[in-house]
Every structure is written in C-alpha cells, then in structure tokens.
Motif scaffolding. Structure first.
Motif, PDB file in Angstrom:
ATOM      1  N   THR A 260       0.845  -1.195   0.000  1.00 12.85           N
ATOM      2  CA  THR A 260       0.000   0.000   0.000  1.00 12.85           C
ATOM      3  C   THR A 260       0.879   1.244   0.000  1.00 12.85           C
ATOM      4  O   THR A 260       1.964   1.256   0.587  1.00 12.85           O
ATOM      5  N   LEU A 261       0.404   2.284  -0.658  1.00  8.74           N
ATOM      6  CA  LEU A 261       1.168   3.522  -0.706  1.00  8.74           C
ATOM      7  C   LEU A 261       1.311   4.120   0.687  1.00  8.74           C
ATOM      8  O   LEU A 261       2.332   4.738   0.993  1.00  8.74           O
ATOM      9  N   ALA A 262       0.330   3.912   1.533  1.00  9.38           N
ATOM     10  CA  ALA A 262       0.412   4.428   2.903  1.00  9.38           C
ATOM     11  C   ALA A 262       1.563   3.782   3.666  1.00  9.38           C
ATOM     12  O   ALA A 262       2.248   4.450   4.446  1.00  9.38           O
ATOM     13  N   ASP A 263       1.785   2.494   3.435  1.00  8.75           N
ATOM     14  CA  ASP A 263       2.870   1.783   4.114  1.00  8.75           C
ATOM     15  C   ASP A 263       4.222   1.946   3.426  1.00  8.75           C
ATOM     16  O   ASP A 263       5.263   1.730   4.040  1.00  8.75           O
ATOM     17  N   TYR A 264       4.215   2.285   2.137  1.00 12.45           N
ATOM     18  CA  TYR A 264       5.441   2.455   1.349  1.00 12.45           C
ATOM     19  C   TYR A 264       5.400   3.832   0.681  1.00 12.45           C
ATOM     20  O   TYR A 264       5.190   3.955  -0.525  1.00 12.45           O
ATOM     21  N   PRO A 265       5.600   4.903   1.468  1.00 12.51           N
ATOM     22  CA  PRO A 265       5.428   6.266   0.945  1.00 12.51           C
ATOM     23  C   PRO A 265       6.364   6.627  -0.208  1.00 12.51           C
ATOM     24  O   PRO A 265       6.034   7.514  -0.994  1.00 12.51           O
ATOM     25  N   ASN A 266       7.496   5.948  -0.356  1.00 10.35           N
ATOM     26  CA  ASN A 266       8.373   6.222  -1.506  1.00 10.35           C
ATOM     27  C   ASN A 266       7.657   5.947  -2.823  1.00 10.35           C
ATOM     28  O   ASN A 266       8.001   6.534  -3.849  1.00 10.35           O
ATOM     29  N   LEU A 267       6.671   5.053  -2.800  1.00 10.32           N
ATOM     30  CA  LEU A 267       5.950   4.712  -4.019  1.00 10.32           C
ATOM     31  C   LEU A 267       4.887   5.744  -4.383  1.00 10.32           C
ATOM     32  O   LEU A 267       4.223   5.617  -5.409  1.00 10.32           O
ATOM     33  N   MET A 268       4.731   6.773  -3.573  1.00 10.37           N
ATOM     34  CA  MET A 268       3.754   7.817  -3.884  1.00 10.37           C
ATOM     35  C   MET A 268       4.233   8.729  -5.010  1.00 10.37           C
ATOM     36  O   MET A 268       3.435   9.416  -5.633  1.00 10.37           O
ATOM     37  N   GLN A 269       5.519   8.741  -5.273  1.00 10.35           N
ATOM     38  CA  GLN A 269       6.053   9.623  -6.311  1.00 10.35           C
ATOM     39  C   GLN A 269       6.658   8.821  -7.459  1.00 10.35           C
ATOM     40  O   GLN A 269       7.166   7.717  -7.259  1.00 10.35           O
TER      41      GLN A 269
ATOM     42  N   ALA B  94      -2.751   0.991  -3.805  1.00 11.37           N
ATOM     43  CA  ALA B  94      -1.822  -0.110  -3.540  1.00 11.37           C
ATOM     44  C   ALA B  94      -1.370  -0.716  -4.857  1.00 11.37           C
ATOM     45  O   ALA B  94      -2.128  -0.753  -5.833  1.00 11.37           O
ATOM     46  N   VAL B  95      -0.136  -1.176  -4.866  1.00 10.72           N
ATOM     47  CA  VAL B  95       0.390  -1.912  -6.018  1.00 10.72           C
ATOM     48  C   VAL B  95       0.468  -3.381  -5.613  1.00 10.72           C
ATOM     49  O   VAL B  95       0.903  -3.719  -4.512  1.00 10.72           O
ATOM     50  N   THR B  96      -0.014  -4.237  -6.495  1.00  8.83           N
ATOM     51  CA  THR B  96       0.000  -5.674  -6.254  1.00  8.83           C
ATOM     52  C   THR B  96       0.973  -6.308  -7.230  1.00  8.83           C
ATOM     53  O   THR B  96       0.937  -6.038  -8.436  1.00  8.83           O
ATOM     54  N   VAL B  97       1.858  -7.140  -6.694  1.00 13.44           N
ATOM     55  CA  VAL B  97       2.889  -7.801  -7.474  1.00 13.44           C
ATOM     56  C   VAL B  97       2.560  -9.297  -7.532  1.00 13.44           C
ATOM     57  O   VAL B  97       2.353  -9.926  -6.484  1.00 13.44           O
ATOM     58  N   ASP B  98       2.506  -9.845  -8.733  1.00 12.17           N
ATOM     59  CA  ASP B  98       2.246 -11.271  -8.916  1.00 12.17           C
ATOM     60  C   ASP B  98       3.595 -11.996  -8.967  1.00 12.17           C
ATOM     61  O   ASP B  98       4.358 -11.850  -9.923  1.00 12.17           O
ATOM     62  N   ILE B  99       3.903 -12.737  -7.917  1.00 14.89           N
ATOM     63  CA  ILE B  99       5.206 -13.411  -7.809  1.00 14.89           C
ATOM     64  C   ILE B  99       5.132 -14.878  -8.230  1.00 14.89           C
ATOM     65  O   ILE B  99       6.033 -15.649  -7.924  1.00 14.89           O
ATOM     66  N   SER B 100       4.097 -15.243  -8.982  1.00 11.58           N
ATOM     67  CA  SER B 100       3.947 -16.650  -9.357  1.00 11.58           C
ATOM     68  C   SER B 100       5.127 -17.179 -10.157  1.00 11.58           C
ATOM     69  O   SER B 100       5.453 -18.359 -10.066  1.00 11.58           O
TER      70      SER B 100
END
Length: 159
Positions: free
Chosen positions: A56-65, A149-155
């Motif tokens: 989530t962007l809230a938990d990973y603030p670097n990803l907000m920019q 939030a960004v979701t990563v598929d690690i399959s």
C-alpha cells in the motif's frame, strides 16, 4: 544453498550500500535481509496472499512519487522484490538482487532500468540483461495498481 545465498547477500550489501548512496541510487539501508528472526530489518518482510504481494502507498510512501522505489522481502521464497513507480499509474517489479554476485540492484528512473553497482550489470525494465557481466536476467513480476496499492504477482518465482 539458502544459507550461502543469505551470507553472500549480507556480505555484498555491506559493501555496495555506501556506494549506491554515494551515487544517488536507491537501495535498502540494511546489511542483511531475509532472516525470519530479523524483525528489526529495515527491508520489511512481506507476506504473500497466494502468489500476490500487495504494497500500500500508505505503508510504502516512496511509491507515492514517480521514480519512487520500495523493497520487500518474501521470506518463504528468500526473494527480495524491488518495486519502482514509473508513472502516475504504472509500476515495475523485479528481483532486487543481481544475478551475477547477489548484490542489490538500483532503479535508474531516467532510463527506467536497473543497475548493479557491484560489477556494472544493467537490466532493462523487464529484467533482461542490457550489459554484463551477467547473462542471467532478473525475474520480472507483473504489477497492478488500484490507486492506493500496487500488487505484485510473484507466481513466476514459485514456478
């Protein structure tokens, strides 16, 4: 092998982190990663929901920019994910550890590629090798973004 890989990552990260900071690249500010008992590690352990990891962007603030980067460690796979924001709505994700000597890779926002400061390997946004010394690509993971939030598929890492 898992213990050797953890050792190599620990040894390499201690050497390269100061170099990456010096040249202005992003990298986790840790000397070790991925130990289940390492609760104090600045690289957060992320728990997948099936084959999906959500940041989530809230938990990973670097990803907000745009050009922001976040690292997450999937302990069950001994996998360090590097997620980079490339535009207002797009993200890319790769294995955050170089396939040459297990050093962290850094995101280069101007070119949307990845660079390993240890030995100069460069990787395209999709993880393919641009220049060596390695010939082994980084694992690349599909991402989706819902606005918060960004979701990563690690399959592909579990195959």
């Amino acid at each position: 092998m898992a213990t050797r890989r953890r050792f190599v990552r620990t040894a390499c990260s201690a050497v390269i982190l100061s170099d990456l900071v010096t040249i202005g690249c992003s990298a986790p500010s840790v000397t070790n990663i991925g130990d289940d008992d390492d609760a104090g590690s600045p690289v957060p352990t992320v728990t997948p929901n099936g084959n999906l990891v959500t940041l989530t962007l809230a938990d990973y603030p670097n990803l907000m920019q745009v050009d922001g980067v976040a690292f997450g460690y999937v302990a069950s796979l001994q996998l360090t994910i590097l997620v980079a924001r490339t535009s207002e709505t797009t993200f890319i994700a790769v294995d955050g550890v170089c396939t040459h000597r297990n050093c962290y890779v850094a995101f280069q926002g101007a070119s949307d590629d990845f660079y390993c400061n240890c030995h100069g390997a460069r990787f395209a946004a999709d993880g393919t090798v641009v220049s060596g010394p390695t010939s082994i690509p980084l694992l690349s993971f599909p991402t989706t973004f819902d606005g918060s939030a960004v979701t990563v598929d690690i399959s592909s890492a579990t195959a």
